[in-house]
Every structure is written in C-alpha cells, then in structure tokens.
Design an enzyme around this catalytic site. Structure first.
Site, short mmCIF file in Angstrom:
data_model
loop_
_atom_site.label_atom_id
_atom_site.label_comp_id
_atom_site.label_asym_id
_atom_site.label_seq_id
_atom_site.Cartn_x
_atom_site.Cartn_y
_atom_site.Cartn_z
CG LEU A 1 -2.15 -0.84 1.25
CD1 LEU A 1 -2.82 -0.78 2.62
CD2 LEU A 1 -3.14 -0.42 0.17
CG ASP A 2 1.14 3.86 -3.36
OD1 ASP A 2 2.09 3.06 -3.48
OD2 ASP A 2 0.44 4.25 -4.32
N PRO A 3 2.17 5.07 0.80
CG PRO A 3 4.29 6.02 1.15
CD PRO A 3 3.46 5.30 0.12
CB ILE A 4 -1.36 8.80 0.17
CG1 ILE A 4 -1.78 7.99 -1.07
CG2 ILE A 4 -0.21 9.72 -0.13
CD1 ILE A 4 -2.48 8.82 -2.11
CB ALA A 5 -3.05 3.58 0.48
#
Length: 303
Positions: free
Chosen positions: A46-50
């Site tokens: 998962l990306d950091p913003i997710a």
C-alpha cells in the site's frame, strides 16, 4: 548499556489496519518490533497515502503469503476531479487544471466502461522493477520507461459519494490493479482529469478491514494479548482441501519426504494436518496418490 532484545520464533497472520503516511514496509517493521518476531513479511503493498487492510505474516506464515498477493482486493477511493498530477495522486505536483462540469448521471453512465477485463499501463511512480531498479527512481530523475500494458479485471465499481469536484468509489478488482491509474482514466473519460486523494483497502480475498487492528491498538496490548490476535498460518490457504496424515506419514512428511496415503480423493494442492489437526504445510497429490510436500512448517513456531 543497551540491552539487545531476543527475537522470537513466532508464526501467524496479523490483520493490520495500516495508518496514513507510512510505507507498507514501515508498518511491517513496527509490527515486527511489537511482536519481537525473527521473520515477517506483508501481502500486498500500500502506498504511504493509502490506509487499510495489510495482512502481516510472521515466521512460518511467510511461506504462504503468495496466496494473498494473488487474491482479489476491494478499495474505497476518493478522487479529485479537475486536476491531474505528476504521480496520479495527491503527493504529486499539479500538471493541469480544468473546470468540472460533470453530473452524477454522466458518471453513472460512464462507469460500466471501466468494469470487466481491461488493459492497464502501470504508472511510472510505482515499485515495479526495470533493470533492477524501481520505476519511481527513473520517474524522479525525469526518465520515462516504456511499460507494457497488463491485463486486469474490475469486478464491480460503484459510486459512494459525489459532491462538486470529489468522487468516492468502491472498486473490487484483481491483483495488479492500480487505483491511481483507474482514477486518471475515469477523469480523462469525463473530460476534466482527476487524481487520487484518498485510498483505503477494505478487503483482500475473504479478509475484511473490520477484523483488522491498528498499530495503536497493538501498542496498548501485552505481548500475550498480541499473540492472541494472530490467525493460524493455514488461514492463507484455507480454500485448499485438507488432508490428514497418520503419525508415521506426518513424521516423514515433515522431513520433506513424499508419503502415500490410502483412499485419497483429492488431486493437486492440499493443506496437510496430522491426526491432532496440527497444520503441517502445503502439499501436492500426484496421480499415484502420493502426498508430496511443497511448503513444510516448523511446528514449534506455528500459531
């Protein structure tokens, strides 16, 4: 003098609700520290913003993580219409801004075009490798690498909320789907552009976010309480048929030897147990009825 902690040889699966602002590996390292685990891995970046569901495998459970990597996933995504960015999400710089003259009925009519079997070009800002380096390292250097399209499947796509220039959708999709790219494609089809501003993963296979724990919840627990939250390693392959071995066969199976079991009705991959229902690992039954080990677990470490 700093005391070095002894790593624990513990196994199991933790359903983690990853917080915003840290990488999947960063979240993994926090869980590994809290469990004092010798070995850990996650099942799907998962990306950091997710935020959202990130199953973490400890110890022997890491041997079966691929089954969740291949599983279907469900996301809730919030898109900002009228702006495109360099990364396809809110972390990038704005490339273009357009007025948003879109009605709900127009979006409802459009979305069916983005369901079913589709072809999607992975984004440059991704962890996919090219000549041993992640694509995002090239992107940051201003280098564009040609990426072949990949086949994906969008099983369902629904509107949760639409207000002005923000659209919230729930997407059920196959592995390898980039929701950032889907958001950009929908924005382009609407004629105004779009980028992703929030993303939350709510399901992986049959695992759901409602059963996940946050890092803050884990930090408030004792080590024994944390251990009690772990799922058994065989939950990762629970869809495979079970095979139970007698004591002698179980012994040789754990030594990595194929064993023969009378009256076997299964063929192909199976999950293997002993007579006391202890999980022994993953096997494949051949045409001769032999149970050949593919992944054998160390019993003393399995939850």
């Amino acid at each position: 003098m700093q005391v070095k902690r002894i790593k624990r040889f513990i196994s199991g699966v933790l359903l983690l609700d990853k917080p915003h602002g840290i990488s999947s590996n960063g979240a993994l390292q926090q869980v590994k520290r809290l469990y004092q685990a010798a070995k850990a891995g996650h099942t799907g970046n998962l990306d950091p913003i997710a935020t959202g569901l990130l199953p973490v495998c400890l110890g022997e459970a890491t041997k079966f993580s691929q089954y969740l990597l291949d599983a279907n996933k469900t996301y809730q995504a919030r898109m900002k219409l009228g702006q495109t960015t360099t990364t396809g999400d809110s972390e990038g710089e704005v490339l273009e801004q357009k007025p948003v003259n879109v009605h709900l009925a127009e979006i409802e009519k459009l979305l069916p075009r983005f369901t079913g079997n589709l072809s999607q070009v992975p984004p440059m800002y991704s962890a996919l490798k090219h000549q041993g380096k992640a694509l995002y390292t090239y992107a940051r250097a201003g280098i564009d690498i040609e990426r072949p399209p990949r086949n994906i499947t969008i099983y369902s796509l629904g509107i949760d909320e639409f207000s002005g220039d923000e659209l919230v959708i729930t997407v059920s999709c196959s592995k390898g789907t980039y929701i950032r790219v889907l958001s950009e494609d929908i924005g382009n089809a609407l004629g105004c552009g779009a980028h992703l501003i929030e993303l939350r993963r709510t399901e992986i296979g049959e695992f759901k976010i409602a059963d996940a724990l946050t890092i803050l919840q884990l930090e408030a627990m004792s080590l024994e309480e944390r251990d009690a939250q772990l799922l058994s390693a065989d939950c990762l392959i629970h869809k495979l048929p079970p095979v139970h071995l007698d004591a002698d066969s179980a012994f040789y199976f754990q030594q990595g030897q194929a064993v023969w079991q009378a009256k076997q009705v299964h063929k192909g991959q199976v999950r293997v147990y002993d007579t006391e229902r202890n999980f022994l690992g993953l096997a494949e039954i051949d045409s001769d009825g032999k149970v050949a080990p593919k992944r054998v677990v160390v019993r003393s470490a399995v939850v």
